[in-house]
Design an enzyme around this catalytic site. Sequence first.
Site, PDB file in Angstrom:
ATOM      1  N   SER A   1       0.986  -1.251  -0.003  1.00 44.38           N
ATOM      2  CA  SER A   1       0.136   0.395   0.089  1.00 44.38           C
ATOM      3  C   SER A   1       1.366   1.302   0.170  1.00 44.38           C
ATOM      4  O   SER A   1       1.817   1.009   0.462  1.00 44.38           O
ATOM      5  CB  SER A   1      -0.638   0.003   1.135  1.00 44.38           C
ATOM      6  OG  SER A   1      -1.682   1.127   1.032  1.00 44.38           O
TER       7      SER A   1
ATOM      8  N   TYR B   1      -1.470   0.020  10.614  1.00 43.64           N
ATOM      9  CA  TYR B   1      -1.888  -0.675   8.890  1.00 43.64           C
ATOM     10  C   TYR B   1      -0.468  -0.670   8.848  1.00 43.64           C
ATOM     11  O   TYR B   1       0.217  -1.462   7.884  1.00 43.64           O
ATOM     12  CB  TYR B   1      -3.282  -0.674   8.593  1.00 43.64           C
ATOM     13  CG  TYR B   1      -2.883  -0.658   7.493  1.00 43.64           C
ATOM     14  CD1 TYR B   1      -2.850   0.222   6.540  1.00 43.64           C
ATOM     15  CD2 TYR B   1      -3.242  -1.649   7.086  1.00 43.64           C
ATOM     16  CE1 TYR B   1      -2.898   0.149   4.924  1.00 43.64           C
ATOM     17  CE2 TYR B   1      -2.903  -2.811   5.393  1.00 43.64           C
ATOM     18  CZ  TYR B   1      -3.039  -0.950   4.719  1.00 43.64           C
ATOM     19  OH  TYR B   1      -3.509  -1.525   2.840  1.00 43.64           O
TER      20      TYR B   1
ATOM     21  N   LYS C   1       2.556  -4.039   6.831  1.00 47.79           N
ATOM     22  CA  LYS C   1       3.067  -3.866   5.202  1.00 47.79           C
ATOM     23  C   LYS C   1       4.311  -3.096   5.300  1.00 47.79           C
ATOM     24  O   LYS C   1       5.283  -3.724   4.429  1.00 47.79           O
ATOM     25  CB  LYS C   1       2.377  -2.301   4.358  1.00 47.79           C
ATOM     26  CG  LYS C   1       0.964  -3.082   4.591  1.00 47.79           C
ATOM     27  CD  LYS C   1       0.291  -3.898   3.329  1.00 47.79           C
ATOM     28  CE  LYS C   1      -0.689  -4.260   3.431  1.00 47.79           C
ATOM     29  NZ  LYS C   1      -1.538  -5.057   3.184  1.00 47.79           N
TER      30      LYS C   1
HETATM   31  C1  WQD Z   1      -9.262   9.458   0.525  1.00 46.90           C
HETATM   32  C2  WQD Z   1      -9.873  11.487   0.588  1.00 46.90           C
HETATM   33  C3  WQD Z   1     -10.342  12.116   2.873  1.00 46.90           C
HETATM   34  C4  WQD Z   1     -13.610  10.290   3.613  1.00 46.90           C
HETATM   35  C5  WQD Z   1      -7.604   5.406   1.973  1.00 46.90           C
HETATM   36  C6  WQD Z   1      -6.610   4.065   3.153  1.00 46.90           C
HETATM   37  C7  WQD Z   1      -5.326   3.478   2.348  1.00 46.90           C
HETATM   38  C8  WQD Z   1      -5.715   3.186   1.473  1.00 46.90           C
HETATM   39  C9  WQD Z   1      -6.135   4.002   0.131  1.00 46.90           C
HETATM   40  C10 WQD Z   1      -5.091   0.593   1.344  1.00 46.90           C
HETATM   41  C11 WQD Z   1      -9.382  11.905   1.834  1.00 46.90           C
HETATM   42  C12 WQD Z   1     -11.376  12.317   1.979  1.00 46.90           C
HETATM   43  C13 WQD Z   1     -12.467  10.582   2.388  1.00 46.90           C
HETATM   44  C14 WQD Z   1     -14.755  10.700   3.450  1.00 46.90           C
HETATM   45  C15 WQD Z   1     -13.113  12.392   2.844  1.00 46.90           C
HETATM   46  N1  WQD Z   1      -6.142   1.536   1.229  1.00 46.90           N
HETATM   47  N2  WQD Z   1     -12.414  12.062   2.878  1.00 46.90           N
HETATM   48  N3  WQD Z   1     -14.237  12.471   3.015  1.00 46.90           N
HETATM   49  O1  WQD Z   1      -7.390   7.780   3.366  1.00 46.90           O
HETATM   50  O2  WQD Z   1      -6.555   8.644   1.191  1.00 46.90           O
HETATM   51  O3  WQD Z   1      -6.675   5.530   1.791  1.00 46.90           O
HETATM   52  O4  WQD Z   1      -7.824   4.328   0.787  1.00 46.90           O
HETATM   53  O5  WQD Z   1      -4.046   0.203   1.573  1.00 46.90           O
HETATM   54  O6  WQD Z   1      -5.049   2.416   3.209  1.00 46.90           O
HETATM   55  O7  WQD Z   1      -6.673   4.369   4.388  1.00 46.90           O
HETATM   56  O8  WQD Z   1      -8.886   7.018   1.177  1.00 46.90           O
HETATM   57  O9  WQD Z   1     -10.422   7.407   0.408  1.00 46.90           O
HETATM   58  O10 WQD Z   1     -10.261   7.847   3.297  1.00 46.90           O
HETATM   59  O11 WQD Z   1      -9.789   9.333   1.864  1.00 46.90           O
HETATM   60  O12 WQD Z   1     -13.519  14.066   2.702  1.00 46.90           O
HETATM   61  O13 WQD Z   1     -16.017  10.612   4.879  1.00 46.90           O
HETATM   62  O14 WQD Z   1     -10.588  11.707   0.735  1.00 46.90           O
HETATM   63  O15 WQD Z   1      -9.589  13.583   3.900  1.00 46.90           O
HETATM   64  O16 WQD Z   1      -8.746  13.219   1.510  1.00 46.90           O
HETATM   65  P1  WQD Z   1      -6.882   7.144   1.617  1.00 46.90           P
HETATM   66  P2  WQD Z   1     -10.074   7.854   1.223  1.00 46.90           P
END
Ligand code: WQD
Length: 348
Positions: free
Chosen positions: A134, A158, A162
Amino acid sequence: MRVLLTGGSGFIGSHIAILLLERGFDVVILDSFVNSSPNVIIRIKKYLDNKDLNYKLETINGDIRDKKILDKIFIDCIKENKPINTVIHLAGLKSVYESLSNPLHYWDVNVFGTLNLLLTMKEYECYSLVFSSSATIYGLSDSVPMAEDHTISPINPYGKTKVAIENMFYDLYNSNLNSWKICSLRYFNPVGAHPSGLIGEDPIGIPNNLFPFITQVAIGTQKLLNIYGDDWGTRDGTGIRDYIHIIDLAEGHLASIDYFNSTESCLEFINLGSGKGYSVFQIIRQFELSTGRKIPFSIQDRRDGDVAKSFADISKAKKLLGWTPKRSLEQICLDGWNWQIKNPHGYG
Ligand code: WQD
């Protein structure tokens, strides 16, 4: 060729399973179904049956920490004279948020589970492995786009599991340079769904991730989207991420298996992303444009563990695997919405 696909009933695993079976691989799925529904297997079979494809798919309900189950899988395949040639290892826990409150569970499932798998592979002389790593391991991005030589500094348990697993690969590979073929694929943000609408992302409970939350707002399961911060140092103040279509991501796994056929041994760490960064507001706008659905939102404080910007330099995947992402953000939105509208309650 027979592939053991651990975590094969998950969002990513199910899409890889379909591509493997369409390509004619025999597939053995091992899944504990703690984070996925057995209905996924029914949907995979339905899709393949609808295409009149002959395929060999076996599904075993089990935990990668159970050595007896792993031994039985490898031994039974040897007895059938069709041994496991390659393992695609996705089984593991993947919520950043959950790992903060339950780190030992993450170390147990992700790290001990992978150790158990590697010991079993070694015992039965199966030395080809594609692993689900990841981009979270990069932590706070001091520069974007991020290449594989970017600083590795995970900021949550997490991500640390990895990194620990990738260090295991490094020591294993260097202990016996002639046998192991390992591709550790560093996923950015996998999103969207299979164009058939038969399989897609179905988070348990309230989605942590942006894209499935948006599709649930669009279908009415969630009232509005909370945007975690509009004061990041980005073009419109919201977080920037690299959203990659789940089929492009799945194709990166098959490209890794093809690469194994062209090398004696390897240990490669490879980014899989679109290579583009989109902000939350851009995702919302594209989704509304593509689907005609309005996504009401409310600006909230930043979320712990978030970073401002993260998107991939994918030149290594292009050069080494001959892989490039083919699907646009619009296709992601259309396919993701197609899945959600056909499955308002996911797999039920
Ligand atoms: C994306 C953007 C949030 C939800 C995650 C996992 C990571 C990996 C990829 C496995 C950010 C914003 C999010 C919401 C929001 N998975 N957001 N409101 O955090 O980049 O990574 O997926 O490996 O482990 O953590 O993805 O989709 O949670 O967030 O504003 O309800 O959307 O702040 O900028 P993230 P995400």
